[in-house]
Design a protein around this motif. Sequence first.
Motif, PDB file in Angstrom:
ATOM      1  N   ILE A   1      -1.382  -0.941   4.076  1.00  0.00           N
ATOM      2  CA  ILE A   1      -0.006  -0.651   4.210  1.00  0.00           C
ATOM      3  C   ILE A   1       0.229  -1.183   5.798  1.00  0.00           C
ATOM      4  O   ILE A   1       1.413  -1.538   5.909  1.00  0.00           O
ATOM      5  N   ALA A   2      -0.520  -1.639   6.413  1.00  0.00           N
ATOM      6  CA  ALA A   2      -0.454  -2.042   7.790  1.00  0.00           C
ATOM      7  C   ALA A   2       0.158  -3.520   7.775  1.00  0.00           C
ATOM      8  O   ALA A   2       0.686  -4.013   8.674  1.00  0.00           O
ATOM      9  N   ASN A   3       0.197  -4.208   6.354  1.00  0.00           N
ATOM     10  CA  ASN A   3       0.649  -5.276   6.360  1.00  0.00           C
ATOM     11  C   ASN A   3       2.512  -5.508   6.512  1.00  0.00           C
ATOM     12  O   ASN A   3       2.827  -6.540   6.919  1.00  0.00           O
TER      13      ASN A   3
ATOM     14  N   GLY B   1       6.815  -4.905  -0.350  1.00  0.00           N
ATOM     15  CA  GLY B   1       5.564  -5.965  -0.555  1.00  0.00           C
ATOM     16  C   GLY B   1       4.477  -5.219  -0.213  1.00  0.00           C
ATOM     17  O   GLY B   1       3.561  -5.183  -0.895  1.00  0.00           O
ATOM     18  N   SER B   2       4.353  -4.236   0.966  1.00  0.00           N
ATOM     19  CA  SER B   2       3.363  -3.692   1.395  1.00  0.00           C
ATOM     20  C   SER B   2       2.808  -2.588   0.407  1.00  0.00           C
ATOM     21  O   SER B   2       1.776  -2.294   0.422  1.00  0.00           O
ATOM     22  N   LEU B   3       3.814  -1.768   0.107  1.00  0.00           N
ATOM     23  CA  LEU B   3       3.655  -0.491  -1.009  1.00  0.00           C
ATOM     24  C   LEU B   3       3.036  -1.286  -2.176  1.00  0.00           C
ATOM     25  O   LEU B   3       2.142  -0.732  -2.885  1.00  0.00           O
ATOM     26  N   ILE B   4       3.590  -2.486  -2.567  1.00  0.00           N
ATOM     27  CA  ILE B   4       3.001  -3.054  -3.792  1.00  0.00           C
ATOM     28  C   ILE B   4       1.596  -3.405  -3.517  1.00  0.00           C
ATOM     29  O   ILE B   4       0.593  -3.035  -4.484  1.00  0.00           O
TER      30      ILE B   4
ATOM     31  N   SER C   1     -11.688   4.016  -2.380  1.00  0.00           N
ATOM     32  CA  SER C   1     -10.519   3.189  -2.924  1.00  0.00           C
ATOM     33  C   SER C   1      -9.316   3.606  -2.576  1.00  0.00           C
ATOM     34  O   SER C   1      -8.219   2.679  -2.100  1.00  0.00           O
ATOM     35  N   ALA C   2      -8.710   4.771  -2.331  1.00  0.00           N
ATOM     36  CA  ALA C   2      -7.552   5.250  -1.515  1.00  0.00           C
ATOM     37  C   ALA C   2      -7.488   4.826  -0.070  1.00  0.00           C
ATOM     38  O   ALA C   2      -6.425   4.307   0.429  1.00  0.00           O
ATOM     39  N   MET C   3      -8.720   4.919   0.624  1.00  0.00           N
ATOM     40  CA  MET C   3      -8.908   4.229   1.978  1.00  0.00           C
ATOM     41  C   MET C   3      -8.491   2.953   2.095  1.00  0.00           C
ATOM     42  O   MET C   3      -7.921   2.385   2.922  1.00  0.00           O
ATOM     43  N   PHE C   4      -9.057   2.180   1.161  1.00  0.00           N
ATOM     44  CA  PHE C   4      -9.007   0.738   1.100  1.00  0.00           C
ATOM     45  C   PHE C   4      -7.284   0.379   0.738  1.00  0.00           C
ATOM     46  O   PHE C   4      -7.011  -0.697   1.279  1.00  0.00           O
ATOM     47  N   GLY C   5      -6.832   1.175  -0.308  1.00  0.00           N
ATOM     48  CA  GLY C   5      -5.482   0.932  -0.436  1.00  0.00           C
ATOM     49  C   GLY C   5      -4.504   1.120   0.778  1.00  0.00           C
ATOM     50  O   GLY C   5      -3.600   0.523   1.218  1.00  0.00           O
ATOM     51  N   ALA C   6      -4.718   2.205   1.188  1.00  0.00           N
ATOM     52  CA  ALA C   6      -4.003   2.855   2.434  1.00  0.00           C
ATOM     53  C   ALA C   6      -3.898   1.800   3.679  1.00  0.00           C
ATOM     54  O   ALA C   6      -3.131   1.469   4.380  1.00  0.00           O
ATOM     55  N   MET C   7      -5.279   1.000   3.810  1.00  0.00           N
ATOM     56  CA  MET C   7      -5.388   0.100   4.942  1.00  0.00           C
ATOM     57  C   MET C   7      -4.371  -1.184   4.842  1.00  0.00           C
ATOM     58  O   MET C   7      -3.864  -1.494   5.724  1.00  0.00           O
TER      59      MET C   7
END
Length: 168
Positions: free
Chosen positions: A93-95, A104-107, A85-91
């Motif tokens: 941030i590239a937005n 917005g990317s952090l949220i 899940s951490a890897m999924f969330g971290a991906m």
Amino acid sequence: IRATVGAALPSFLLFGLILAGAMGSMISNPTTEWKSTPEIFLGVLMLIGVGFREEILFRGVIANAIARKYASSKKGLWITVLSASAMFGAMHIANVFHGVTLRGSLIQTLTAFGGGIYFCVVYLRGGSIWAVALLHTLLNSASAAGALLTNGAGDLNSIIDGIGLQEV
């Protein structure tokens, strides 16, 4: 598959409510600009593709690889769920490189982490990557429908601003 459907039922209900609200907003708002059929078709294909691609990668490949090593215990299951899940969330941030503000990317990164936990638990309980991919696609569709509720704004910044998460 029964366990997957049971775990995912609240999401299906939420999707229905959001979609119904979006459709009602579109129908009752005479200024709604309707997209052309090719734009709608491509948008639907994109929503389907993203949900399936992300689930195959993050639950089908990554969570399975972690689970093979650690999931023999309850602590190992938590390591599997939180790591994938951490890897999924971290991906997400590239937005920030695709026009979304850092805020917005952090949220989105934090909400993707939470969603990743949910998807991973549903996947590990039910065992069906396809059911979780469909669920992910439906939730992405609900997000797109939510954009319609913010005066047709289609970007994450407008959606965040539209639901009252502006900076104080």
